[in-house]
Scaffold this motif. Sequence first.
Motif, mmCIF file in Angstrom:
data_model
loop_
_atom_site.group_PDB
_atom_site.id
_atom_site.type_symbol
_atom_site.label_atom_id
_atom_site.label_comp_id
_atom_site.label_asym_id
_atom_site.label_seq_id
_atom_site.Cartn_x
_atom_site.Cartn_y
_atom_site.Cartn_z
ATOM 1 N N LEU A 324 41.753 57.774 -12.665
ATOM 2 C CA LEU A 324 42.003 58.373 -11.352
ATOM 3 C C LEU A 324 41.865 57.380 -10.210
ATOM 4 O O LEU A 324 42.154 57.724 -9.061
ATOM 5 C CB LEU A 324 41.044 59.554 -11.118
ATOM 6 C CG LEU A 324 41.063 60.654 -12.185
ATOM 7 C CD1 LEU A 324 40.065 61.735 -11.836
ATOM 8 C CD2 LEU A 324 42.463 61.238 -12.341
ATOM 9 N N ARG A 337 35.039 64.908 -4.493
ATOM 10 C CA ARG A 337 36.111 65.288 -3.575
ATOM 11 C C ARG A 337 37.438 64.643 -3.943
ATOM 12 O O ARG A 337 38.500 65.215 -3.720
ATOM 13 C CB ARG A 337 35.736 64.901 -2.150
ATOM 14 C CG ARG A 337 34.748 65.872 -1.503
ATOM 15 C CD ARG A 337 34.709 65.664 0.006
ATOM 16 N NE ARG A 337 34.268 64.328 0.357
ATOM 17 C CZ ARG A 337 32.991 63.997 0.554
ATOM 18 N NH1 ARG A 337 32.040 64.904 0.424
ATOM 19 N NH2 ARG A 337 32.662 62.758 0.882
ATOM 20 N N GLU A 340 41.126 65.707 -8.548
ATOM 21 C CA GLU A 340 42.075 66.789 -8.333
ATOM 22 C C GLU A 340 41.591 68.094 -8.966
ATOM 23 O O GLU A 340 41.828 69.183 -8.447
ATOM 24 C CB GLU A 340 43.434 66.398 -8.925
ATOM 25 C CG GLU A 340 44.054 65.179 -8.240
ATOM 26 C CD GLU A 340 45.399 64.840 -8.856
ATOM 27 O OE1 GLU A 340 45.800 65.560 -9.786
ATOM 28 O OE2 GLU A 340 46.035 63.867 -8.391
ATOM 29 N N ARG A 341 40.949 67.991 -10.105
ATOM 30 C CA ARG A 341 40.460 69.166 -10.812
ATOM 31 C C ARG A 341 39.030 68.897 -11.272
ATOM 32 O O ARG A 341 38.700 67.796 -11.675
ATOM 33 C CB ARG A 341 41.333 69.477 -12.052
ATOM 34 C CG ARG A 341 42.786 69.787 -11.725
ATOM 35 C CD ARG A 341 43.607 69.864 -12.991
ATOM 36 N NE ARG A 341 43.046 70.849 -13.921
ATOM 37 C CZ ARG A 341 43.449 70.997 -15.182
ATOM 38 N NH1 ARG A 341 44.390 70.218 -15.663
ATOM 39 N NH2 ARG A 341 42.913 71.904 -15.960
#
Length: 385
Positions: A324, A337, A340-341
């Motif tokens: 990520l 934060r 995304e999931r």
Amino acid sequence: MKNLRTSLVFGVLIALALAVGLATREEAPESLVPTVENTGPQGLRALYLYLREGGRAVDAHTTSLESLALATRTLVVAAPQGQPVSKEEVAALEHFVRGGGTLVYLSPRELGQHQAALEDWLRLESGPLMPASNRGLDSNLADAGGTTLDVWIASGPLRGLSALRVSRDRGVRMGHEDAVPLAGLGGATAVWRWPLGSGEVYVLAGADLAENRRLELVDNLRFWDALSARGPLVFDEFHHQLAPPPPLSRGIWVFVAQVLAVGLLYTVSRGTRFGAPRPLRVERHRSTREYVRGMGWLMRRAKVERELLPELDRSLRQLMQERLGIPLTLSDADAARLMERGGNDYLDAKADLTKTHAQPAIRPADYARVVRRYAHLERLVTGRA
């Protein structure tokens, strides 16, 4: 003793010669075949990628021209020398052009050697040598071996063009009465247009107009832009491939079969007998479940090490950085934060891990609970959830 010394000297010399030969390997020469896979100066790779990245429908045709796709609007045959275009393919090309298609034939410089059927249909002959011209270039050294053609009739894909850059070589003549010369220099013609039915044929002397080394000179690129704007454009790659070799004669196969038969007979007659075969011994291996149970028992007996819990969080943060792009230096709240999931799940799992790590004694059930939560987060990060 003298013979041994001489043998050693010759052996050392042979080894040195072999080492020098392996060390001085020359690079393969650049390919001269104008294919869309050739990235050398005389290849068409730059044109192919330019049209594709520009959003134009372009493809490479690797089978016979008789199986040309119905949606094809323009076919480019770039000086093929691997195998000849057959008479059946010439008939298919004529049907394609009469039906409204456009054929762009970049003829080889040596006419009468590679594409007899295609040249007979188009009635091509070698023309005079084109004079030198550097019009449109910044300097005389930009393309030392080329010349600039004048566009005599600016029609079709030549509309709005004034000059084309090609190699300074011989032009081409076209014997059809309704063929029109479009571009050339002096008394040499390099571009012809032949209307046929609802379509048209463009014949160019050589593949210079599409080569990587001259694609960006003067108006060459605009010529291909105009052709590709008509619809799907296809490059013929099939006839650049060498024809398959002829099959082996029947006599060679008979000879090979005789050699194999004689070798088998010799093996059977001279082979050593090992006696009657013994029954096959069946080995029973332990199942994976038994190994897992054994590892679980060993872990329960050895207790849970406290250092395993922080390692779970370090592994997950490393995976979040790799998948990520979340840096390791960010705090847990900032990292959550950016996910995304599973951001809230990560904070809950980290709180559970911190609470469990602070316990005086860590039970296997507590460790298993934390491991399950972090395994779920790993599946979310890797996209396997």
